[in-house]
Design a protein around this motif. Structure first.
Motif, mmCIF file in Angstrom:
data_model
loop_
_atom_site.group_PDB
_atom_site.id
_atom_site.type_symbol
_atom_site.label_atom_id
_atom_site.label_comp_id
_atom_site.label_asym_id
_atom_site.label_seq_id
_atom_site.Cartn_x
_atom_site.Cartn_y
_atom_site.Cartn_z
ATOM 1 N N THR A 48 0.827 -1.208 0.000
ATOM 2 C CA THR A 48 0.000 0.000 0.000
ATOM 3 C C THR A 48 0.859 1.255 0.000
ATOM 4 O OG1 THR A 48 -1.828 -1.115 1.130
ATOM 5 C CG2 THR A 48 -1.773 1.273 1.266
ATOM 6 N N GLY A 52 1.133 4.009 -2.976
ATOM 7 C CA GLY A 52 0.791 5.370 -2.590
ATOM 8 C C GLY A 52 1.767 6.410 -3.088
ATOM 9 N N ARG A 76 -12.753 -0.963 -5.950
ATOM 10 C CA ARG A 76 -11.896 0.131 -5.509
ATOM 11 C C ARG A 76 -11.900 0.283 -3.992
ATOM 12 N NH1 ARG A 76 -10.797 4.013 -9.702
ATOM 13 N NH2 ARG A 76 -10.800 5.666 -8.125
ATOM 14 N N PRO A 82 -10.626 2.302 1.170
ATOM 15 C CA PRO A 82 -10.080 2.413 -0.185
ATOM 16 C C PRO A 82 -9.006 1.366 -0.440
ATOM 17 C CG PRO A 82 -10.156 4.558 0.912
ATOM 18 C CD PRO A 82 -10.439 3.537 1.963
ATOM 19 N N ASP A 83 -9.028 0.759 -1.620
ATOM 20 C CA ASP A 83 -7.971 -0.137 -2.055
ATOM 21 C C ASP A 83 -7.014 0.699 -2.900
ATOM 22 O OD1 ASP A 83 -6.351 -1.938 -3.531
ATOM 23 O OD2 ASP A 83 -7.803 -3.534 -3.196
ATOM 24 N N VAL A 84 -5.897 1.080 -2.307
ATOM 25 C CA VAL A 84 -4.964 1.992 -2.966
ATOM 26 C C VAL A 84 -4.431 1.385 -4.254
ATOM 27 C CG1 VAL A 84 -2.758 3.203 -2.748
ATOM 28 C CG2 VAL A 84 -4.352 3.140 -0.817
ATOM 29 N N GLN A 87 -7.147 1.565 -6.962
ATOM 30 C CA GLN A 87 -7.408 2.942 -7.356
ATOM 31 C C GLN A 87 -6.277 3.524 -8.181
ATOM 32 O OE1 GLN A 87 -8.430 5.275 -3.908
ATOM 33 N NE2 GLN A 87 -10.383 4.228 -3.603
ATOM 34 N N ARG A 88 -5.024 3.280 -7.764
ATOM 35 C CA ARG A 88 -3.897 3.835 -8.513
ATOM 36 C C ARG A 88 -3.780 3.197 -9.893
ATOM 37 N NH1 ARG A 88 -0.495 7.343 -5.575
ATOM 38 N NH2 ARG A 88 -1.908 8.335 -4.092
#
Length: 214
Positions: A48, A52, A76, A82-84, A87-88
């Protein structure tokens, strides 16, 4: 931007198919999914934190295909958080090195290396981009062939390796026989509760060869 690579490997250096039995069966590999028994909170924290810091991704073709088969429809959020990673990967630019991929379906994908383009120059241009508001790294995940090439070309700024306490004896290795020689300096080291050792290395030119007695 800094160009970084994050790799999962076994004690004998295998990087193939960590996530599941069918993730990557190329070359007759039948030992996929070796990561799962050791996945723990410490590993999740590391992954994570790495994602990030991402501003964009640089991927080899095989890893891109593996990611594109799962992440575009991945949730997501997990348990309301939130699932980083999801999402990224969904939101940030993805650059895939390929001479055969012509029409990527995954939104936000750009092909690097099409029509004989100079991949070295293309990667240098990507690195020259300023950090974004969400991160300062151009990140490689998986893609061992690409990582080896980046090391040989002197383009990689940092290598993160998560080493799992298991030996497979078969499979694609991070630096197979014939890889370009390279020296590194060790940065951070940590371990997780399940025994994963997380190490960070920075390239330090070519190896020096001499006798231990002077």
């Amino acid at each position: 931007m800094r160009l970084t690579a994050t790799m999962f490997q076994t004690l004998d250096g295998v990087v193939q198919g960590p996530g599941g039995p069918d993730e990557d069966r190329s070359g007759g590999f039948d030992r996929g999914g070796w990561l799962a028994p050791y996945a723990d909170e410490g590993m999740n924290e590391v992954v994570t934190a790495v994602f990030g810091r991402a501003a964009a991704f640089l991927l080899g073709r095989r890893t891109y295909d593996i990611f594109a088969a799962y992440w575009p429809t991945a949730p997501r959020e997990v348990d309301g958080a939130p699932d980083v990673v999801a999402q990224r990967l969904a939101d940030l630019p993805k650059h895939v090195v390929s001479t055969t991929l012509t029409d990527p379906a995954w939104a936000g994908t750009e092909v690097v290396g099409r029509e004989g383009a100079d991949v070295h120059s293309a990667v240098e241009r990507l690195k020259e981009a300023p950090p974004s508001s969400v991160g300062d790294e151009l990140q490689v995940h998986g893609s061992p062939t690409l990582v080896g090439w980046l090391v040989a070309q002197g383009l990689l700024d940092e290598l993160r390796v998560l080493t799992f306490p298991v030996v497979l004896g078969h499979g694609e290795r991070l630096f197979p026989t014939g890889s370009a020689s390279a020296a590194f300096t060790l940065g951070d080291v940590r371990r997780t509760g399940s025994g994963i050792v997380v190490t960070t290395y920075r390239p330090a030119g070519r190896p020096v060869y001499r006798s231990v007695d002077g």
